[in-house]
Design a protein around this motif. Structure first.
Motif, PDB file in Angstrom:
ATOM      1  N   LEU A  28       0.836  -1.207   0.000  1.00 38.89           N
ATOM      2  CA  LEU A  28       0.000   0.000   0.000  1.00 38.89           C
ATOM      3  C   LEU A  28       0.868   1.254   0.000  1.00 38.89           C
ATOM      4  O   LEU A  28       0.634   2.189  -0.785  1.00 38.89           O
ATOM      5  N   LEU A  29       1.883   1.290   0.869  1.00 35.98           N
ATOM      6  CA  LEU A  29       2.766   2.456   0.944  1.00 35.98           C
ATOM      7  C   LEU A  29       3.561   2.629  -0.347  1.00 35.98           C
ATOM      8  O   LEU A  29       3.748   3.758  -0.819  1.00 35.98           O
ATOM      9  N   PHE A  30       4.024   1.513  -0.914  1.00 35.23           N
ATOM     10  CA  PHE A  30       4.773   1.606  -2.171  1.00 35.23           C
ATOM     11  C   PHE A  30       3.888   2.139  -3.288  1.00 35.23           C
ATOM     12  O   PHE A  30       4.347   2.943  -4.130  1.00 35.23           O
ATOM     13  N   TRP A  31       2.636   1.699  -3.340  1.00 35.09           N
ATOM     14  CA  TRP A  31       1.703   2.190  -4.360  1.00 35.09           C
ATOM     15  C   TRP A  31       1.536   3.712  -4.259  1.00 35.09           C
ATOM     16  O   TRP A  31       1.583   4.418  -5.271  1.00 35.09           O
ATOM     17  N   VAL A  32       1.389   4.213  -3.035  1.00 31.43           N
ATOM     18  CA  VAL A  32       1.208   5.657  -2.836  1.00 31.43           C
ATOM     19  C   VAL A  32       2.460   6.429  -3.244  1.00 31.43           C
ATOM     20  O   VAL A  32       2.393   7.400  -4.012  1.00 31.43           O
ATOM     21  N   GLU A  33       3.621   5.994  -2.736  1.00 35.38           N
ATOM     22  CA  GLU A  33       4.853   6.742  -3.022  1.00 35.38           C
ATOM     23  C   GLU A  33       5.215   6.682  -4.501  1.00 35.38           C
ATOM     24  O   GLU A  33       5.717   7.667  -5.076  1.00 35.38           O
ATOM     25  N   HIS A  34       4.942   5.548  -5.145  1.00 36.98           N
ATOM     26  CA  HIS A  34       5.272   5.416  -6.556  1.00 36.98           C
ATOM     27  C   HIS A  34       4.364   6.291  -7.418  1.00 36.98           C
ATOM     28  O   HIS A  34       4.822   6.937  -8.370  1.00 36.98           O
ATOM     29  N   CYS A  35       3.082   6.348  -7.086  1.00 32.88           N
ATOM     30  CA  CYS A  35       2.157   7.194  -7.849  1.00 32.88           C
ATOM     31  C   CYS A  35       2.485   8.672  -7.662  1.00 32.88           C
ATOM     32  O   CYS A  35       2.360   9.468  -8.606  1.00 32.88           O
TER      33      CYS A  35
END
Length: 391
Positions: free
Chosen positions: A106-113
């Motif tokens: 979830l955190l990776f999805w946010v930071e990557h977007c």
């Protein structure tokens, strides 16, 4: 069985050593120290930039708005990256447990977007800054073309990032049946191709934006100090491009964190840190041309001597025209502003231009003369560099 589950099963058949020492790039101190330090430096650059634009030049622009927006998103991404360290970034994903893995995804999805959108924002800010320089001609149209292209590019990849799965929850919760593609890890080739496509195109746009203003080096009679200053800015821009190339190499060599085995939390720290550094360095590079002249003049002011000269300025039509032309500058306390296509500030032609604009009624006079009763007085403080031999 989904592709994601197949990769996990392959990793379970050949699990990594749980006692393997952490590489320097995977350590919490390295990740935190690098991200926090460069984030603080980039904020200093942005604050100084805004101070110059608001208090000295007194002319805020859309480029400043986009820089602030990019830095705000950059800060949010840095916070999320620090949280992802607590969720397992830098450690083997296999030993984190289902709860931590879901939290990390979830955190990776946010930071990557955020990163996908931020790379476009800072490029837009730089191009808007270029439009202050190139007021007309071919270079202005090149900048506008790049501005439109990069805006569409950033919007497209942002949409692909935020909506990589339907429903969106399937991006981080792999137990939810969802249709995923690209960054959503629907299949390994598509996942790797999405990362390579964005990183390669991002690097290409970085290079194009880096070389676009190099035409300024062809300015006639360019002063040596301005030549060195421009070379310094372009050298710093080259570092940004190098960071982008390094990130692309990391994605290619690890195949997006799936090679030699699927372990996103173990192979990703270097790539994630480089993503943050790329944006930090780009923001610093965009702000340097704004505040560096102020720093330069501040240092020069410490090592100058002053002389006072009394002159007369008669009010006439010529004087009124001169006043209207420079009213904006006088209201700003004599601040210097770059007016785009004109490169007068970079050359040695200022004295000639200044002399051609002098009012013919401005002459020296005797302050004890009767004419002084009706004439205006002005005290000018002119600076002169201290001679090298003078103590």
């Amino acid at each position: 069985m989904s592709t994601y589950d197949k990769l996990l099963s392959a990793t379970l058949s050949h699990p990594p050593d749980p006692n393997e020492p952490l590489p320097m790039s995977n350590r919490k101190a390295t990740i935190f120290g690098t991200i926090v330090v460069f984030l603080a430096i980039s904020w200093l650059a942005v604050v100084f930039r805004l101070w110059v634009r608001l208090r000295v030049v007194k002319e805020i622009g859309w480029d400043d708005v986009f820089v602030v927006a990019a830095q705000s998103l950059n800060t949010a991404a840095a916070v999320v990256v620090c949280l992802s360290v607590e969720a397992g970034l830098g450690h083997h994903m296999l030993y984190l447990g289902p709860g931590k893995i879901e939290n990390y995804l979830l955190l990776f999805w946010v930071e990557h977007c955020i990163y996908l959108g931020n790379t476009a924002l800072i490029k837009i800010a730089l191009l808007l800054q270029y439009l202050r320089i190139f007021k007309a001609g071919v270079m202005r149209w090149i900048c506008i073309g790049l501005l439109v292209t990069i805006s569409l590019w950033g919007l497209a990849f942002s949409m692909v990032g935020w909506f990589a799965c339907f429903p969106i929850q399937g991006t981080w919760d792999r137990t939810v049946p969802a249709k995923c593609y690209g960054f959503g890890f629907g299949d390994v080739p598509g996942f790797i191709a999405a990362f390579k496509a964005h990183s390669a195109s991002n690097m290409m746009f970085d290079i194009l934006i880096f070389i676009t203003p190099m035409i300024l080096f062809r300015t006639p009679h360019l002063r040596p100090k301005n030549l060195l200053a421009m070379a310094g800015v372009f050298t710093f821009g080259a570092v940004v491009v190098t960071t982008s190339v390094w990130r692309l190499h990391g994605i290619v060599s690890t195949k997006g964190g799936t090679y030699p085995y699927a372990d996103f939390t173990w192979w990703s720290p270097t790539i994630i840190v480089l993503s943050c550094l790329e944006v930090d360095l780009a923001i610093i590079c965009a702000s340097m041309p704004i505040f560096w002249p102020i720093i330069e003049r501040s240092f020069v002011a410490i090592f100058v001597s002053y002389e006072v000269k009394v002159v007369e300025e008669r009010v006439s039509d010529c004087g009124l025209m001169h006043e209207l032309e420079h009213m904006k500058t006088r209201d700003r306390g004599g601040s210097v502003k770059s007016n785009g296509t004109s490169t007068r500030e970079l050359t040695n032609d200022e004295e000639e231009i200044g002399q051609s604009r002098k009012c013919p009624y401005t002459v020296g006079f005797d302050p004890l003369d009767e004419e002084a009763k009706t004439a205006g007085l002005k005290t000018e403080i002119q600076s002169k560099p201290r001679e090298k031999w003078q103590l």
